[in-house]
Design a protein around this motif. Structure first.
Motif, PDB file in Angstrom:
ATOM      1  N   ALA A 174      -3.250   3.856   4.607  1.00  0.00           N
ATOM      2  CA  ALA A 174      -4.184   4.398   3.212  1.00  0.00           C
ATOM      3  C   ALA A 174      -3.869   3.451   2.010  1.00  0.00           C
ATOM      4  CB  ALA A 174      -3.822   5.674   2.890  1.00  0.00           C
ATOM      5  N   VAL A 175      -2.482   2.926   2.048  1.00  0.00           N
ATOM      6  CA  VAL A 175      -2.162   2.196   1.016  1.00  0.00           C
ATOM      7  C   VAL A 175      -2.925   0.632   1.088  1.00  0.00           C
ATOM      8  CG1 VAL A 175      -0.489   0.839  -0.266  1.00  0.00           C
ATOM      9  CG2 VAL A 175      -0.025   3.344   0.355  1.00  0.00           C
ATOM     10  N   ALA A 176      -2.761   0.263   2.420  1.00  0.00           N
ATOM     11  CA  ALA A 176      -3.422  -0.935   2.721  1.00  0.00           C
ATOM     12  C   ALA A 176      -5.015  -0.915   2.396  1.00  0.00           C
ATOM     13  CB  ALA A 176      -3.198  -1.215   4.149  1.00  0.00           C
ATOM     14  N   GLU A 177      -5.565   0.445   2.760  1.00  0.00           N
ATOM     15  CA  GLU A 177      -6.877   0.216   2.638  1.00  0.00           C
ATOM     16  C   GLU A 177      -7.706   0.560   1.184  1.00  0.00           C
ATOM     17  OE1 GLU A 177      -8.648   1.540   6.446  1.00  0.00           O
ATOM     18  OE2 GLU A 177      -6.741   1.065   7.191  1.00  0.00           O
ATOM     19  N   GLY A 178      -6.853   0.994   0.401  1.00  0.00           N
ATOM     20  CA  GLY A 178      -7.028   1.237  -1.105  1.00  0.00           C
ATOM     21  C   GLY A 178      -7.617   2.777  -1.201  1.00  0.00           C
ATOM     22  N   VAL A 179      -6.713   3.732  -0.298  1.00  0.00           N
ATOM     23  CA  VAL A 179      -7.068   4.796  -0.442  1.00  0.00           C
ATOM     24  C   VAL A 179      -5.928   5.692  -1.486  1.00  0.00           C
ATOM     25  CG1 VAL A 179      -7.028   7.273   0.794  1.00  0.00           C
ATOM     26  CG2 VAL A 179      -7.955   5.212   1.794  1.00  0.00           C
TER      27      VAL A 179
END
Ligand SMILES: [Fe+2]
Length: 249
Positions: free
Chosen positions: A90-95
């Motif tokens: 989520a952090v890596a994908e901007g969530v």
């Protein structure tokens, strides 16, 4: 005089009813997600966050149906990794991880395979723990019992169909009782860590009851005998939780 008393009683009772409805909604909401870090609008919708929440019973609570070592490894290794990896993805994908994980599941086709597997894995396991309890089993009550009988003719018929969904899942996956957009109860199975909330899923709806049929859920005690695990699992199903989910959706 009597009119005053009647009116006062009416107001008093109305207030009690309002409070009771609100509390019921909040309780259903809390139980609905079973856990959570994020709340969204509506008293019946407390959705799920990304953090793993405490197991609601001891590792040995479900013995002899599910052994303590299986529960410990399942919760502290497998499920814990899904939570961590879902957060990392989520952090890596901007969530925004302060928002419910259901938001990602509903649009999971837009994200990576890592997100699909781990966000699904986290959601499924958080639900799974709460679908079970010590001294569970028996039959459902209330509106859920009525709906199951109407949808599947009888509880025994439902149980057979649900068990078959788990037994016939090739490889790893889940069996589900879920409610679709038309408020109809359905039984089905998804592969891997998919679930009916996902836009990529053949099944579409909100899970009420989930059964993990990955080998990690049963192999230490049951080895290759998945059917024996499923037959035993019915004795730990938390029907109160499932009924409260059904009533809150
Ligand atoms: Fe699992």
């Amino acid at each position: 005089m009597s009119k005053h008393i009647s009116r006062r009683n009416f107001i008093h009772n109305s207030a009690k009813t309002t409070i009771a409805v609100s509390l019921t909604g909040l309780m259903s909401g809390d139980i609905l997600a079973g856990c959570t870090s994020a709340k969204v609008t509506g008293i019946n919708k407390t959705m799920m966050g990304y953090d793993q929440t405490p197991l609601p019973y001891a590792y040995n609570a479900l013995e002899p149906m599910i052994d303590a070592l299986t529960m410990e490894i399942h919760y502290s290794k497998h499920a814990s990794a899904y939570s961590k990896n879902a957060k990392d993805a989520a952090v890596a994908e901007g969530v925004d991880i302060t928002k419910p994980i259901e938001n990602v599941l509903a649009t999971v086709s837009k994200y990576s395979t890592k997100m699909r597997n781990n966000a699904g894995g986290h959601y499924n396991h958080e639900l799974f723990w709460r679908c079970m309890k010590k001294d569970g089993g028996g039959i459902p009550a209330g509106t859920l019992a009525t709906a199951i009988n109407q949808s599947f003719n009888s509880f025994d018929s439902f149980k057979t169909q649900f068990s078959d969904a788990g037994k016939n899942r090739f490889g790893s996956g889940w069996a589900w009782l879920y409610i679709d957009k038309d408020k109809q109860l359905k039984i089905g199975s998804t592969p891997n860590q998919d679930n009916p909330l996902m836009d990529i899923s053949d099944l579409k709806g909100t899970p009420l009851l989930g059964l993990d049929v990955w080998e990690h859920a049963y192999y230490l005690k049951y080895q290759n005998k998945r059917a024996d695990y499923i037959n035993a699992w019915w004795n730990v199903v938390n029907w109160d939780f499932v009924q409260q989910r059904y009533a809150g959706i």
